[in-house]
Design a protein around this motif. Sequence first.
Motif, PDB file in Angstrom:
ATOM      1  N   MET A 156       0.816  -1.201   0.000  1.00 51.99           N
ATOM      2  CA  MET A 156       0.000   0.000   0.000  1.00 51.99           C
ATOM      3  C   MET A 156       0.859   1.264   0.000  1.00 51.99           C
ATOM      4  SD  MET A 156      -3.490   0.497   1.966  1.00 51.99           S
ATOM      5  CE  MET A 156      -3.635   1.892   3.022  1.00 51.99           C
ATOM      6  N   LYS A 157       0.417   2.282  -0.735  1.00 53.62           N
ATOM      7  CA  LYS A 157       1.182   3.531  -0.811  1.00 53.62           C
ATOM      8  C   LYS A 157       1.235   4.209   0.549  1.00 53.62           C
ATOM      9  CE  LYS A 157       0.245   4.917  -5.510  1.00 53.62           C
ATOM     10  NZ  LYS A 157       0.205   6.035  -6.416  1.00 53.62           N
ATOM     11  N   ARG A 158       2.402   4.774   0.850  1.00 53.79           N
ATOM     12  CA  ARG A 158       2.526   5.575   2.069  1.00 53.79           C
ATOM     13  C   ARG A 158       2.585   7.049   1.678  1.00 53.79           C
ATOM     14  NH1 ARG A 158       4.439   3.791   6.691  1.00 53.79           N
ATOM     15  NH2 ARG A 158       6.322   5.069   6.952  1.00 53.79           N
ATOM     16  N   THR A 159       2.163   7.911   2.601  1.00 59.04           N
ATOM     17  CA  THR A 159       2.210   9.354   2.328  1.00 59.04           C
ATOM     18  C   THR A 159       3.350   9.988   3.126  1.00 59.04           C
ATOM     19  OG1 THR A 159      -0.162   9.419   1.922  1.00 59.04           O
ATOM     20  CG2 THR A 159       0.910  11.518   2.420  1.00 59.04           C
ATOM     21  N   TYR A 160       4.240  10.657   2.394  1.00 57.54           N
ATOM     22  CA  TYR A 160       5.415  11.299   2.990  1.00 57.54           C
ATOM     23  C   TYR A 160       5.312  12.806   2.852  1.00 57.54           C
ATOM     24  CZ  TYR A 160       7.850   6.789   2.936  1.00 57.54           C
ATOM     25  OH  TYR A 160       8.221   5.485   3.160  1.00 57.54           O
ATOM     26  N   VAL A 161       5.673  13.532   3.909  1.00 64.43           N
ATOM     27  CA  VAL A 161       5.834  14.991   3.827  1.00 64.43           C
ATOM     28  C   VAL A 161       7.328  15.278   3.941  1.00 64.43           C
ATOM     29  CG1 VAL A 161       5.367  17.199   4.961  1.00 64.43           C
ATOM     30  CG2 VAL A 161       3.553  15.483   4.790  1.00 64.43           C
ATOM     31  N   ILE A 162       7.849  16.022   2.977  1.00 64.19           N
ATOM     32  CA  ILE A 162       9.296  16.285   2.957  1.00 64.19           C
ATOM     33  C   ILE A 162       9.555  17.786   2.923  1.00 64.19           C
ATOM     34  CG2 ILE A 162      11.454  15.938   1.694  1.00 64.19           C
ATOM     35  CD1 ILE A 162      10.340  13.410   0.542  1.00 64.19           C
ATOM     36  N   THR A 163      10.260  18.315   3.929  1.00 69.51           N
ATOM     37  CA  THR A 163      10.619  19.743   3.875  1.00 69.51           C
ATOM     38  C   THR A 163      11.969  19.886   3.170  1.00 69.51           C
ATOM     39  OG1 THR A 163      11.889  19.953   5.935  1.00 69.51           O
ATOM     40  CG2 THR A 163       9.481  20.034   6.134  1.00 69.51           C
ATOM     41  N   GLY A 164      12.169  21.082   2.608  1.00 74.68           N
ATOM     42  CA  GLY A 164      13.399  21.298   1.818  1.00 74.68           C
ATOM     43  C   GLY A 164      13.335  20.559   0.497  1.00 74.68           C
ATOM     44  N   ALA A 165      12.090  20.326   0.030  1.00 74.46           N
ATOM     45  CA  ALA A 165      11.891  19.450  -1.136  1.00 74.46           C
ATOM     46  C   ALA A 165      12.298  20.081  -2.466  1.00 74.46           C
ATOM     47  CB  ALA A 165      10.413  19.039  -1.206  1.00 74.46           C
ATOM     48  N   ALA A 166      12.621  21.389  -2.445  1.00 70.64           N
ATOM     49  CA  ALA A 166      12.925  22.059  -3.720  1.00 70.64           C
ATOM     50  C   ALA A 166      14.379  21.913  -4.146  1.00 70.64           C
ATOM     51  CB  ALA A 166      12.566  23.542  -3.615  1.00 70.64           C
ATOM     52  N   SER A 167      15.233  21.389  -3.274  1.00 70.70           N
ATOM     53  CA  SER A 167      16.660  21.378  -3.629  1.00 70.70           C
ATOM     54  C   SER A 167      17.399  20.270  -2.868  1.00 70.70           C
ATOM     55  CB  SER A 167      17.270  22.748  -3.266  1.00 70.70           C
ATOM     56  OG  SER A 167      18.652  22.777  -3.509  1.00 70.70           O
ATOM     57  N   GLY A 168      18.529  19.887  -3.401  1.00 66.20           N
ATOM     58  CA  GLY A 168      19.483  19.046  -2.686  1.00 66.20           C
ATOM     59  C   GLY A 168      18.929  17.733  -2.157  1.00 66.20           C
ATOM     60  N   ILE A 169      19.187  17.466  -0.882  1.00 67.19           N
ATOM     61  CA  ILE A 169      18.825  16.184  -0.260  1.00 67.19           C
ATOM     62  C   ILE A 169      17.305  15.997  -0.246  1.00 67.19           C
ATOM     63  CG2 ILE A 169      18.927  14.836   1.883  1.00 67.19           C
ATOM     64  CD1 ILE A 169      21.608  16.356   2.494  1.00 67.19           C
ATOM     65  N   GLY A 170      16.570  17.066   0.087  1.00 66.56           N
ATOM     66  CA  GLY A 170      15.105  16.978   0.109  1.00 66.56           C
ATOM     67  C   GLY A 170      14.544  16.676  -1.266  1.00 66.56           C
ATOM     68  N   ALA A 171      15.067  17.348  -2.290  1.00 67.80           N
ATOM     69  CA  ALA A 171      14.567  17.131  -3.669  1.00 67.80           C
ATOM     70  C   ALA A 171      14.882  15.705  -4.117  1.00 67.80           C
ATOM     71  CB  ALA A 171      15.206  18.142  -4.615  1.00 67.80           C
ATOM     72  N   SER A 172      16.042  15.233  -3.769  1.00 63.74           N
ATOM     73  CA  SER A 172      16.436  13.879  -4.164  1.00 63.74           C
ATOM     74  C   SER A 172      15.569  12.823  -3.462  1.00 63.74           C
ATOM     75  CB  SER A 172      17.923  13.692  -3.808  1.00 63.74           C
ATOM     76  OG  SER A 172      18.397  12.537  -4.376  1.00 63.74           O
ATOM     77  N   THR A 173      15.259  13.066  -2.192  1.00 65.91           N
ATOM     78  CA  THR A 173      14.420  12.130  -1.432  1.00 65.91           C
ATOM     79  C   THR A 173      12.993  12.145  -1.982  1.00 65.91           C
ATOM     80  OG1 THR A 173      15.777  12.667   0.494  1.00 65.91           O
ATOM     81  CG2 THR A 173      13.755  11.436   0.911  1.00 65.91           C
ATOM     82  N   TYR A 174      12.522  13.327  -2.331  1.00 67.72           N
ATOM     83  CA  TYR A 174      11.192  13.485  -2.944  1.00 67.72           C
ATOM     84  C   TYR A 174      11.128  12.637  -4.221  1.00 67.72           C
ATOM     85  CZ  TYR A 174       7.132  16.161  -4.774  1.00 67.72           C
ATOM     86  OH  TYR A 174       5.907  16.557  -5.267  1.00 67.72           O
ATOM     87  N   ALA A 175      12.145  12.798  -5.085  1.00 66.77           N
ATOM     88  CA  ALA A 175      12.157  12.075  -6.372  1.00 66.77           C
ATOM     89  C   ALA A 175      12.251  10.563  -6.150  1.00 66.77           C
ATOM     90  CB  ALA A 175      13.331  12.561  -7.216  1.00 66.77           C
ATOM     91  N   LEU A 176      13.081  10.151  -5.213  1.00 67.68           N
ATOM     92  CA  LEU A 176      13.255   8.711  -4.946  1.00 67.68           C
ATOM     93  C   LEU A 176      11.939   8.068  -4.498  1.00 67.68           C
ATOM     94  CD1 LEU A 176      15.188   6.209  -4.478  1.00 67.68           C
ATOM     95  CD2 LEU A 176      15.408   7.026  -2.117  1.00 67.68           C
ATOM     96  N   LEU A 177      11.260   8.722  -3.557  1.00 69.79           N
ATOM     97  CA  LEU A 177      10.032   8.131  -3.025  1.00 69.79           C
ATOM     98  C   LEU A 177       8.906   8.142  -4.062  1.00 69.79           C
ATOM     99  CD1 LEU A 177      10.363   9.535   0.580  1.00 69.79           C
ATOM    100  CD2 LEU A 177      10.446   7.123  -0.075  1.00 69.79           C
ATOM    101  N   LYS A 178       8.872   9.190  -4.879  1.00 69.15           N
ATOM    102  CA  LYS A 178       7.885   9.231  -5.980  1.00 69.15           C
ATOM    103  C   LYS A 178       8.128   8.074  -6.937  1.00 69.15           C
ATOM    104  CE  LYS A 178       5.085  12.841  -6.362  1.00 69.15           C
ATOM    105  NZ  LYS A 178       4.223  13.648  -7.117  1.00 69.15           N
ATOM    106  N   GLU A 179       9.399   7.901  -7.280  1.00 64.66           N
ATOM    107  CA  GLU A 179       9.785   6.825  -8.204  1.00 64.66           C
ATOM    108  C   GLU A 179       9.382   5.460  -7.636  1.00 64.66           C
ATOM    109  OE1 GLU A 179      13.942   7.387  -9.637  1.00 64.66           O
ATOM    110  OE2 GLU A 179      14.076   5.263  -9.081  1.00 64.66           O
ATOM    111  N   ARG A 180       9.400   5.340  -6.307  1.00 65.27           N
ATOM    112  CA  ARG A 180       9.002   4.080  -5.661  1.00 65.27           C
ATOM    113  C   ARG A 180       7.490   3.960  -5.526  1.00 65.27           C
ATOM    114  NH1 ARG A 180      13.488   3.370  -0.777  1.00 65.27           N
ATOM    115  NH2 ARG A 180      15.273   2.991  -2.138  1.00 65.27           N
ATOM    116  N   GLY A 181       6.761   4.962  -6.031  1.00 65.38           N
ATOM    117  CA  GLY A 181       5.296   4.858  -6.062  1.00 65.38           C
ATOM    118  C   GLY A 181       4.605   5.405  -4.832  1.00 65.38           C
ATOM    119  N   GLU A 182       5.337   6.116  -3.965  1.00 61.46           N
ATOM    120  CA  GLU A 182       4.701   6.659  -2.758  1.00 61.46           C
ATOM    121  C   GLU A 182       4.014   7.997  -3.076  1.00 61.46           C
ATOM    122  OE1 GLU A 182       4.657   4.516  -0.668  1.00 61.46           O
ATOM    123  OE2 GLU A 182       6.579   3.546  -0.292  1.00 61.46           O
ATOM    124  N   ILE A 183       3.151   8.429  -2.160  1.00 64.89           N
ATOM    125  CA  ILE A 183       2.553   9.771  -2.277  1.00 64.89           C
ATOM    126  C   ILE A 183       3.480  10.723  -1.521  1.00 64.89           C
ATOM    127  CG2 ILE A 183       0.570  11.209  -1.641  1.00 64.89           C
ATOM    128  CD1 ILE A 183      -1.032   8.460  -1.615  1.00 64.89           C
TER     129      ILE A 183
END
Length: 264
Positions: free
Chosen positions: A1-28
């Motif tokens: 089942m999809k999990r929902t993640y909230v990520i701060t600092g999502a526009a750049s660097g580590i936050g942006a990379s984590t955002y992209a990784l989790l999206k790629e894994r099918g999470e919200i």
Amino acid sequence: MKRTYVITGAASGIGASTYALLKERGEIVIGVDIHNTDINVDLSTVQGRESGVNQAVERSQGKIDAIIACAGLATPSPKTVSVNYFGVKEFLEGLLPTISKSKSPRVAITSSMASLMPNSPELVEVMLANHENSALQIAQGLSDEGDERAALIYGSTKRALSRWVRRESIKPEWAGAGIPLNAVGPGIVETPMVADMIATPEARTAIDAMVPMPLNHYMKPLQVAYLLAWLTSEENTHTTGQTIYIDGGSDAALRGDDIWDSIS
Ligand SMILES: NC(=O)c1ccc[n+]([C@@H]2O[C@H](COP(=O)([O-])OP(=O)(O)OC[C@H]3O[C@@H](n4cnc5c(N)ncnc54)[C@H](O)[C@@H]3O)[C@@H](O)[C@H]2O)c1
């Protein structure tokens, strides 16, 4: 089942990379940043933190499984105190009632190798005592005293964060609610935050003396994203209160092989 993640600092660097990784894994995934993401708020202010919390609850329809706090500043100024410490702590506390409803809630934040570096004990204690105005005054004082003292601000915010994580993680609101709460402590990650610090051979020599990384040297943000993703996954059931240094061996190189003095 999809999990929902909230990520701060999502526009750049580590936050942006984590955002992209989790999206790629099918999470919200819901991004929070000062600009260029799903929820745009200024986490240096109380109003911005509150608005970020309210918008995250609304956007997720009250269903959040994990929070990953990456927003941060490395400027030697009081604002770094507001974003790095209070912007993380208050944002997490604001979302605690919502995340507590998840079946497998998880929280991870970005501290730093700088948590092990020189800091201002006075500033650290005032942050931990939750006095933002006093902390800002102390940081302004350090800033006015010149570069060397101002440089203590960033390390102080990260020391306070890592201590806050240890302190809070075992309380009923976190451990008692089944929420692992951890930090990661990266060495040098190639993001906009450190671009100037590693731009020239001279700058790299200086930074390498402060943060030696015998294993594979500098890293890409994705390396940190993998660790944040694991810490906030359902697989992590028993790791809590930790700052996990993902640092190419810096911690081991600087602190040596016996860090257990205080419990002997
Ligand atoms: N890059 C490194 O070498 C390194 C090492 C250790 C720890 N860190 C920590 O990792 C985290 C991420 O850093 P990064 O390297 O990806 O930097 P970055 O500058 O690429 O990203 C930081 C993000 O935080 C956001 N931000 C800053 N102020 C904000 C505010 N007031 N409100 C909302 N968002 C705000 C920025 O807009 C940016 O998108 C930071 O907490 C940083 O201290 C970075």
